[in-house]
Design a protein around this motif. Structure first.
Motif, PDB file in Angstrom:
ATOM      1  N   GLU A 375      40.007  29.817  38.769  1.00 46.81           N
ATOM      2  CA  GLU A 375      40.545  29.891  37.401  1.00 46.81           C
ATOM      3  C   GLU A 375      39.866  28.891  36.484  1.00 46.81           C
ATOM      4  OE1 GLU A 375      44.866  29.663  35.072  1.00 46.81           O
ATOM      5  OE2 GLU A 375      44.733  29.396  37.250  1.00 46.81           O
ATOM      6  N   ARG A 378      36.498  30.373  35.051  1.00 50.01           N
ATOM      7  CA  ARG A 378      36.418  31.718  34.467  1.00 50.01           C
ATOM      8  C   ARG A 378      35.850  31.734  33.061  1.00 50.01           C
ATOM      9  NH1 ARG A 378      42.337  33.383  36.620  1.00 50.01           N
ATOM     10  NH2 ARG A 378      41.802  33.473  38.837  1.00 50.01           N
ATOM     11  N   LEU A 419      37.950  37.816  32.640  1.00 55.00           N
ATOM     12  CA  LEU A 419      37.874  37.872  34.103  1.00 55.00           C
ATOM     13  C   LEU A 419      39.251  37.554  34.668  1.00 55.00           C
ATOM     14  CD1 LEU A 419      34.495  35.986  34.748  1.00 55.00           C
ATOM     15  CD2 LEU A 419      34.874  38.454  34.523  1.00 55.00           C
ATOM     16  N   THR A 427      37.450  40.230  41.956  1.00 54.29           N
ATOM     17  CA  THR A 427      37.520  39.944  40.522  1.00 54.29           C
ATOM     18  C   THR A 427      37.590  41.238  39.746  1.00 54.29           C
ATOM     19  OG1 THR A 427      36.242  37.906  40.814  1.00 54.29           O
ATOM     20  CG2 THR A 427      36.354  38.827  38.587  1.00 54.29           C
TER      21      THR A 427
END
Length: 454
Positions: A375, A378, A419, A427
């Motif tokens: 995260e 991203r 994403l 993903t």
């Protein structure tokens, strides 16, 4: 002469419109209020003056005339006497005197001219020689009997209103022009390649939206300049490394030919060509201006077919009948780069492309079963030449430009790219485009794409 500045023109327009409206209002008040009242007042005074003159003239003797004079003076402040030469006249400008002359002429049947005189004590008098059955009678009264001056009052009101209008117009225009002046001043640093100071997003909604759009534009310009700098630095870095290896290899080949060494040189040349080709393609895609109507399902199937030789299955899970007016090169480049990225990092698993309508947006998602993206990274992966590998190794074949080009192309066209983690691992790279002005066929599904929840 029309002012050249926006401030001057706004003040002039507001002032002229306000003054014209005030002039029309005053004209209406004069025509429908003051003139009727003035005619009624002067008609009453004219009747009073004629009655007094006739009573004085009809008196039997001088004693009775003296009594009539005293009564008119006491009750109505009128002086009655026989004409003794013409009184020294003076021009009278107040409309009241003209209305009084008209009323006297209408009641007496003869033209009557008012005469203005000044007594020995300096007091102003108004006289009128009124016809009676016999000799005319001179009737007079002091000028201070008429103390109402509506013309002067209206003139002062108009002047005061004009001043207030000008001051108000100037204040309003300054309040509207000042944000524009700040906007002009804030654009100068942008032209010099520097970040402009954010504008306050306050005031009327329209000006607040302009300031908000300008601040957003400043952020985008700063991001664009940063990406350009990173792009140039990255290209220089990625070209320098293979050039250095090629220089070393050529030096070694001059002493001892080696087929493996030659293959490494050729791979470096191919990598350089790929990097340069991607930069040229990005420049072509960004310069695209023309739009066209295309079938989204057909485009997705074409992109999937183009990636067939890559050795990884790419399938279009949903291909709705959806026609969009878009820049075709930009859309194809975005989807193709997302598929390239999914194939490169998908671990050899099939790549899936889905499409659905969510509200007023069409959403295209490219799904893979790779290790996923943390995260915290991203957003970073959308920067030019950013790789998750700390060593910036290109062993995976990536140039570090794919997702950066995707984000910038999407932003240029008013789209968004995000994403997300895919359920079960992998993903989901999702492109969202507004449907405003687009045509969607009757077979388009309008539920949200599952983004890996399928």
């Amino acid at each position: 002469m029309t002012p050249h500045t926006l401030f001057g023109r706004m003040v002039l327009v507001i002032a002229l419109v306000s003054i014209a409206l005030q002039a029309l209002t005053i004209a209406a008040v004069i025509q429908f209020a003051l003139l009727p009242l003035g005619r009624q007042a002067t008609d009453d005074l004219a009747a009073l003056m004629l009655d007094a003159a006739r009573s004085w003239h009809g008196a039997a003797d001088d004693g009775e005339r003296a009594a009539q004079h005293d009564k008119a003076l006491r009750e109505h402040r009128l002086h009655l006497l026989a004409p003794m030469g013409a009184a020294t006249g003076a021009a009278h400008l107040l409309p009241y005197w003209h209305l009084l002359e008209t009323a006297l002429a209408a009641r007496s049947g003869e033209a009557v001219a008012l005469q203005h005189g000044i007594a020995a004590d300096g007091e102003r008098w108004v006289w009128a020689d009124l016809p009676t059955d016999g000799a005319p009678v001179r009737v007079g009264f002091t000028a201070d009997r008429v103390v109402v001056q509506p013309s002067l009052a209206l003139l002062l009101a108009l002047a005061a209103a004009a001043l207030v209008t000008l001051a108000t117009a100037a204040a309003m225009a300054r309040g509207l022009v000042a944000p524009l002046q700040r906007l002009v001043a804030a654009t100068e640093p942008i032209g010099q390649g520097r970040r402009a100071a954010p504008l306050p997003e306050t005031g009327p909604d329209e000006l607040a939206r302009v300031a908000r759009a300008f601040n957003r534009m400043g952020e985008q310009v700063e991001e664009l300049l940063a990406n350009r700098t990173t792009l140039l630095a990255g290209i220089s870095h990625d070209l320098r490394s293979p050039l250095a290896r090629m220089r070393l290899a050529l030096g070694m080949l001059s002493e001892r030919p080696d087929r493996d060494l030659l293959q490494r040189v050729l791979r470096d040349v191919d990598a350089m060509n790929d990097l340069i080709a991607r930069c040229l393609e990005a420049g072509r895609d960004f310069s695209e201006r023309d739009t066209a109507i295309l079938n989204l399902g057909d485009l997705l199937r074409e992109v999937a077919a183009e990636h067939g030789p890559a050795g990884v299955e790419v399938r279009v899970a949903r291909a709705p009948e959806c026609r969009l007016r878009v820049r075709p090169l930009a859309l194809r480049r975005i989807v193709s780069n997302l598929v390239d990225n999914a194939i490169r990092y998908g671990g050899g698993h099939p790549v899936e492309i889905t499409c659905a309508i969510a509200g007023e947006r069409v959403q295209v998602c490219v799904l893979d079963r790779g290790p996923g993206i943390p995260e915290s990274a991203r957003e970073a992966v959308f920067r030019p030449f950013h790789r998750l590998e700390a060593s910036r190794s290109s062993r995976t074949g990536g140039s570090g430009l794919g997702l950066a080009i995707v984000r910038q192309l999407a932003s240029t066209n008013g789209w968004s790219v995000e994403l997300q983690p895919r359920a079960g691992g992998g993903t989901a790279a999702c492109l969202r485009m507004p449907l405003e002005g687009h045509y969607t066929g009757p077979g388009v599904t309008r539920e949200l794409a599952q983004n890996g929840r399928t």
